[in-house]
Design an enzyme around this catalytic site. Sequence first.
Site, PDB file in Angstrom:
ATOM      1  CG  HIS A   3      34.113  69.565  57.574  1.00  0.00           C
ATOM      2  ND1 HIS A   3      33.599  70.833  57.739  1.00  0.00           N
ATOM      3  CD2 HIS A   3      33.269  68.925  56.720  1.00  0.00           C
ATOM      4  CE1 HIS A   3      32.490  70.956  57.020  1.00  0.00           C
ATOM      5  NE2 HIS A   3      32.276  69.815  56.386  1.00  0.00           N
TER       6      HIS A   3
ATOM      7  CG  ASP B 231      31.158  71.452  50.998  1.00  0.00           C
ATOM      8  OD1 ASP B 231      31.567  70.406  50.468  1.00  0.00           O
ATOM      9  OD2 ASP B 231      30.280  71.473  51.884  1.00  0.00           O
TER      10      ASP B 231
ATOM     11  CG  HIS C  24      28.412  70.920  54.922  1.00  0.00           C
ATOM     12  ND1 HIS C  24      28.361  70.123  53.801  1.00  0.00           N
ATOM     13  CD2 HIS C  24      27.362  70.570  55.682  1.00  0.00           C
ATOM     14  CE1 HIS C  24      27.315  69.319  53.894  1.00  0.00           C
ATOM     15  NE2 HIS C  24      26.691  69.568  55.021  1.00  0.00           N
TER      16      HIS C  24
END
Lengths: 442, 555
Positions: free
Chosen positions: A109, A148, A150
């Site tokens: 991220h 992942d 996300h």
Amino acid sequence: MMVNTGIIFFPAFDWSLGETHPEREERLLYTQEQIFEEGIMDFPQIKQYSPEVADIFDVLRTQAIFPDYRQHDLDAHLIAVGSSIILGKAIIEKELTNGFALIRPPGHHSGATVWGNRGFCTLNNEAILINTLRAKYGLKKLAIVDTDVHHGDGTQDIFYNDPNVLYISIHQDGRTLFPGTGFTEEKGGPNAWGTVINIPLVPGVGDEGFIYTFENWILPKLQEFQPEIIINSAGQDNHFTDPLASMNVSAQGYGKITELLKPDLAVLEGGYSIQGALPYVNMAILLALAGEDYSGVIEPQKLKNMEVSGEAFLSFIHDLKKHHDNVKPNWIFRKEKYFPSGDWVYGEKDIFYDTHWFRERRKDYVRKCNHCGGTVLMLSQNLETYEKGLVIRIPFEACETCEQAGYDLFDALKEREKNIFLQNLKNNKVIWRIGNGEVNFG
Amino acid sequence: MGYKIGIDVGGTFTDTVLIQNNEVIKKGKVLTDPKNILNTVLEAFDFLEIPPSMPLDHITVSTTLVTNAILLNKLSKVNLILFPGSGVRLSSFNWPVKYSVLSGELDYRGREVLPPDKREWKELTQRLSSHSENPLVAIVSKFSHRNNIFETELKAYLENEIPNVHIALGSEWGKSNFYRRSLTTYLNLACTELFSNFRCNLKKAVISRGFNGPIRILKADGGVFPLERIRPVESIYSGPAASILGALAQSEPEESFIVVDIGGTTTDIGLVLGGSPLLSFKGAQIDNFLTHIRSLATRSITVGGDSTIINRNGEIIISNYRTGPAYCMGGNSPTPTDAMRYLNYIKIGSYQKAEEALAELLPENERQALTIRTLAESIIEQMVEKIILAIKQLLTEWKNEPAYKVWEVLHQNLDYKFNIYLSGGPAAGLAKTFENKMKTRAIISNWAPISNAVGAAMAKPTFSWTLNLDTSLAKYRIEETGEQGAWKGAKRPYREVEKFLVDISKEQALEMGIDFDSFKIEPFEYFPLVDNHRTIGQIVRGSVHLPPGVIGRIL
């Protein structure tokens, strides 16, 4: 063929983002118990490496840390990056067939500009590794497949304008999960259109849906792109016991995905079902990489029957792919007076730092170019402190015009701005201009 | 201070030494009889001619008894019974022994996932008793170091069904790694009878010579343990440990050095960092058995003073075997010792014979003094280079030890200045070459030839107590002893856990008959356990060590 699988197990047992935070000391404790008890480290084809601290230059080549990297606590993150780099180098140097960086903290991220920790990430392990390998070994085409649950918005941000890095992310739809991005329309910048592929899935597709998507979408794309190295951002939160997401994948499903993808290096990302999933998923991935039988890996909890399967899934994924294939770009051209010649594509976004609850505003300009990835200017502002930071990035294999454009921008901006990074990837140099001083890296 | 005796049984010779007040009073060597180690030890003892009235602190023996028995496969037959549960397939491992499998599964915190099937136990009983009236049985379950319930229940069941059964449990070797725990439990049980005989006879023989004091056995980790209490398999690889301890007994307290013990056929290498011998982070491997036996980090290579030198198509090679003593000492083939003798690096043996041996390696028309000299020098170089390569591998192993904490990675100290301690017969002949090639000081102590016996005599006892406490499940385990008990303390304890472990260690050390004076506490690790955003307990890990070291420095 005899496989040599390298592993760095760095659980950072003395580091956490808070005592009850998901990213805490306990996260890889049971993975350690499981993997050590299973004796996997004793397999003749497994070689355990020791972690190392990454060089800050390797970080700054890829990510601009604002307002000053020395103000952030980067120790644990630098070790996670350094560990990924050790394995990456060993793979390029043919010491290893593949590897697994089983490390904390995660990184996907964390984007091109960094003001703090978001989604538990401060430094982007995979992105820094990829650019380090390009700088050191001259690799030309590379791919990251992010499994992942996300969306890996940070990794996407870093390579959005890079035609030589294919970024594929398969994740739970951003309308139902952090960080709220990763839609099919996000396909790359003007010089890199199509090298970003987002596959947002509806919840509950399970092993079957993942395997189908790999076989029919992801693997053909990789085949077409022909990368020299494939990195897997191996998040484990698609597991059916994950507390935050609901994709319904099993440990053996992860083993199968790994076997299909055959990544050169898997790097652990998220996954916070630390008892129900991590010990088993990590083991399945490691066994699959080492070419061992993972069919005995069975989690104690049983899968709940809530899969979106069969016809329902097939029609969903075909519609999604069709939509992805049909998306056309819609560029906004804009430039400032001081910009060097050429067409500049403009984009802006707000980035939310969920760990400490603030926002960053980013305004990006990319020089449209038919010869290279194009020089990028990123104007970043922390909306909590109103501090500003700028990045000028000259891409790997930049054409002369774009490289000159980068330096021209730097000259034009350095008198009026206080905090500028010039990342010249072509010449492997970073200049950080802070106040009236300059620090040179490389 | 009384007298101390050290006896090191080597492949060819057994060294023996008598020490008082850190001074060597008497020393010597006897020939090893590999078929009768007990007699060899007694001969070495008798060589010292100790009057029965002499006050002896202790006798320490470093013996190859168990090592040889394992390598020659002279072990008792053991039935290995496994509870592997799910996970990695057993067939993914190379098993040097047969095993049978029972159902039942535990998870990584020792919680039961699947209960055992008692019907299988009945069948097992029949099978075991049909083969033998007093079977040896090793029972190991996956995660038994976190919960020994399957092992203890099956043990109780079998002891009830087969009165003369002899059982060992995997949880007694309570480190994680099911595969190694299984093989270690197996090996220890398999050499127990052999070792018991040795223990009884040695004890009797020593008592008949008028001594009633403690007898200590040297272990692979460079520590000693009372003869009565040592687990037999821990006595393997005590030879390399003895040479490291020997060097330690002759060095400065904070010194860092590489120990190179050059024997007739093998050279052992070890590492001492700031006065502490380096332990290997993995257990020892012996034959095809990977074990949990703690050992010093060592490298053994098959090159020594008596290695046969051969001419392979004009290339002079130091082979990895020995055909007998050096030519200059009356043997049949040229050896590095002949090269050392010819160059006058050593003074024992016949110079003429050495020259003859080396000349034999050259074509007839090249047997001039200068060529022979060059040949001798190149042999020494080759030998030293082989050893240096092994040293480099050992240093790499040390530098590549895994680290699991940020603090460990940031505080890795790799900044040592190493000397070299040479011991063993051929040491004197190689010191100069080592100094030139390694650019460091090579030290040969006064007692180099019997350094191993000195090491044995001066070694301290070692043991570790590693705690794994799960306050949420209210259980604690001590890995090295297999002790598992109920935790009655706080859910989130702090410093009192350290005291808890030190108290256990102290009490058990007393009971084992070992000194508990210079213990070290490793920093404890605390893992808050979280459920639903609430802290519900802690896992605490920590350990107390009695690290390897020496009682005193030999003058």
